[in-house]
Design a protein around this motif. Structure first.
Motif, PDB file in Angstrom:
ATOM      1  N   TYR A   1      42.722  25.012  40.195  1.00 24.38           N
ATOM      2  CA  TYR A   1      42.718  26.093  41.089  1.00 24.38           C
ATOM      3  C   TYR A   1      42.887  25.747  42.486  1.00 24.38           C
ATOM      4  O   TYR A   1      43.631  26.161  43.386  1.00 24.38           O
ATOM      5  N   GLN A   2      42.081  24.614  42.915  1.00 22.36           N
ATOM      6  CA  GLN A   2      42.306  24.248  44.155  1.00 22.36           C
ATOM      7  C   GLN A   2      43.471  23.772  44.581  1.00 22.36           C
ATOM      8  O   GLN A   2      44.233  23.913  45.811  1.00 22.36           O
ATOM      9  N   GLN A   3      44.244  23.038  43.617  1.00 21.34           N
ATOM     10  CA  GLN A   3      45.413  22.436  43.786  1.00 21.34           C
ATOM     11  C   GLN A   3      46.547  23.899  43.975  1.00 21.34           C
ATOM     12  O   GLN A   3      47.485  23.717  44.734  1.00 21.34           O
ATOM     13  N   ALA A   4      46.341  24.770  43.415  1.00 15.92           N
ATOM     14  CA  ALA A   4      47.385  25.888  43.124  1.00 15.92           C
ATOM     15  C   ALA A   4      47.024  26.597  44.844  1.00 15.92           C
ATOM     16  O   ALA A   4      47.850  27.122  45.128  1.00 15.92           O
ATOM     17  N   ASP A   5      45.839  26.562  45.087  1.00 15.77           N
ATOM     18  CA  ASP A   5      45.549  27.430  46.631  1.00 15.77           C
ATOM     19  C   ASP A   5      46.273  26.324  47.721  1.00 15.77           C
ATOM     20  O   ASP A   5      46.726  27.099  48.418  1.00 15.77           O
ATOM     21  N   THR A   6      46.086  25.246  47.330  1.00 15.79           N
ATOM     22  CA  THR A   6      46.636  24.343  48.278  1.00 15.79           C
ATOM     23  C   THR A   6      48.312  24.476  48.282  1.00 15.79           C
ATOM     24  O   THR A   6      48.994  24.805  49.636  1.00 15.79           O
TER      25      THR A   6
ATOM     26  N   HIS B   1      57.449  37.094  34.857  1.00 17.78           N
ATOM     27  CA  HIS B   1      56.062  36.905  34.563  1.00 17.78           C
ATOM     28  C   HIS B   1      55.094  37.858  35.233  1.00 17.78           C
ATOM     29  O   HIS B   1      53.965  37.570  35.686  1.00 17.78           O
ATOM     30  N   ARG B   2      55.555  39.027  35.965  1.00 10.37           N
ATOM     31  CA  ARG B   2      54.619  39.970  36.402  1.00 10.37           C
ATOM     32  C   ARG B   2      53.706  40.257  35.637  1.00 10.37           C
ATOM     33  O   ARG B   2      53.768  40.500  34.623  1.00 10.37           O
ATOM     34  N   THR B   3      52.396  40.591  36.259  1.00  9.95           N
ATOM     35  CA  THR B   3      51.373  41.141  35.681  1.00  9.95           C
ATOM     36  C   THR B   3      50.920  42.581  36.615  1.00  9.95           C
ATOM     37  O   THR B   3      51.191  42.618  37.419  1.00  9.95           O
ATOM     38  N   ALA B   4      49.792  43.133  36.004  1.00  6.79           N
ATOM     39  CA  ALA B   4      49.315  44.248  36.764  1.00  6.79           C
ATOM     40  C   ALA B   4      48.028  43.624  37.364  1.00  6.79           C
ATOM     41  O   ALA B   4      47.507  44.503  38.311  1.00  6.79           O
ATOM     42  N   GLN B   5      47.764  42.504  37.435  1.00  8.68           N
ATOM     43  CA  GLN B   5      46.582  41.819  37.957  1.00  8.68           C
ATOM     44  C   GLN B   5      46.849  41.887  39.456  1.00  8.68           C
ATOM     45  O   GLN B   5      47.807  41.824  40.065  1.00  8.68           O
ATOM     46  N   PRO B   6      45.599  41.540  40.194  1.00  8.03           N
ATOM     47  CA  PRO B   6      45.937  41.339  41.693  1.00  8.03           C
ATOM     48  C   PRO B   6      46.580  39.726  41.933  1.00  8.03           C
ATOM     49  O   PRO B   6      46.271  38.978  41.098  1.00  8.03           O
ATOM     50  N   ALA B   7      46.903  39.432  43.042  1.00  4.71           N
ATOM     51  CA  ALA B   7      47.106  38.264  43.465  1.00  4.71           C
ATOM     52  C   ALA B   7      46.148  37.164  43.441  1.00  4.71           C
ATOM     53  O   ALA B   7      44.887  37.462  43.844  1.00  4.71           O
ATOM     54  N   CYS B   8      46.567  35.838  42.762  1.00  6.65           N
ATOM     55  CA  CYS B   8      45.293  34.919  43.098  1.00  6.65           C
ATOM     56  C   CYS B   8      44.923  34.745  44.519  1.00  6.65           C
ATOM     57  O   CYS B   8      45.977  34.616  45.365  1.00  6.65           O
ATOM     58  N   SER B   9      43.626  34.145  44.373  1.00  5.74           N
ATOM     59  CA  SER B   9      43.270  33.762  45.758  1.00  5.74           C
ATOM     60  C   SER B   9      41.986  32.586  45.448  1.00  5.74           C
ATOM     61  O   SER B   9      41.688  32.742  44.488  1.00  5.74           O
ATOM     62  N   LYS B  10      41.648  32.287  46.629  1.00  9.27           N
ATOM     63  CA  LYS B  10      40.298  31.397  46.761  1.00  9.27           C
ATOM     64  C   LYS B  10      39.181  32.179  46.044  1.00  9.27           C
ATOM     65  O   LYS B  10      38.552  31.576  45.131  1.00  9.27           O
ATOM     66  N   THR B  11      39.136  33.435  46.289  1.00 12.76           N
ATOM     67  CA  THR B  11      37.944  34.165  45.755  1.00 12.76           C
ATOM     68  C   THR B  11      38.237  34.915  44.364  1.00 12.76           C
ATOM     69  O   THR B  11      37.384  35.263  43.719  1.00 12.76           O
TER      70      THR B  11
END
Length: 193
Positions: free
Chosen positions: A59-64, A94-104
């Motif tokens: 997740y940290q690498q994705a955030d970077t 690959h859309r989803t109804a979920q919110p955008a990913c973030s650090k939180t």
């Protein structure tokens, strides 16, 4: 990293640059069109199917990657007459109804939403033709996403062998992308779903 032979050739392109913090991200100009690469990995930018790796590190690498990619996109040359933005992942299928990913919110989120939103905003802001090119899924197709934003899922999977010939053409006052099959010479008519 790119090898030395690639870098020798790339250095002959106009204004070739690599992002110091993420060498996979590059930019150059050709015929006043700016080409931009972004490092967007599949599986929601590496946030899904983290099987044997440390999830927090993934997740940290994705955030970077997200921060570097968005920063690189923001540095586009405003004088270009059009933009080609290329990456591997299919951020549209690959859309989803979920919110955008973030650090939180690193889980239960859409790892590509931040990119769909950023590219739509970019095209709306520059008000010039923007072509997003990606692979990762099967169909060879194009899709107008807005007035200035077009998506091209390039050919090349095992079921379809062709090359997309892309041109920026002026028709009256409009400048648009024309995408043809190199094999047939005919315009690509298949619309992505």
């Amino acid at each position: 990293m790119f090898d030395d032979k690639y870098l020798e050739k790339a250095n002959t392109l106009v204004d070739f640059q690599q992002q110091p913090s993420m060498h996979e991200n590059a930019r150059w100009r050709l015929a006043d069109v700016e080409f931009i690469t972004l490092h967007i990995a599949g599986t929601h930018n590496g946030r899904r199917e983290v099987l044997k790796s440390d999830k927090q590190l993934a997740y940290q690498q994705a955030d970077t990657r997200d921060a570097n990619n968005l920063n690189w996109l923001a540095q586009a040359n405003p004088t270009a007459k059009g933009y080609v933005i290329a990456f591997q992942a299919d951020i549209y299928t690959h859309r989803t109804a979920q919110p955008a990913c973030s650090k939180t919110q690193p889980e239960q989120c859409d790892g590509f939403k931040v990119y769909r939103d950023a590219l739509a905003e970019f095209a709306n802001t520059v008000k010039k033709p923007v072509l997003v090119i990606h692979g990762d899924t099967g169909p060879y197709c194009q899709q107008p996403l807005s007035e200035n934003l077009t998506r091209l899922n390039v050919p090349g999977d095992f079921m379809f062998s062709d090359i997309a010939k892309v041109s920026l053409v002026q028709q009256d006052t409009d400048v648009t992308w024309q995408i043809n099959s190199l094999k047939s010479g005919k315009p690509l008519k298949r619309i992505c779903r």
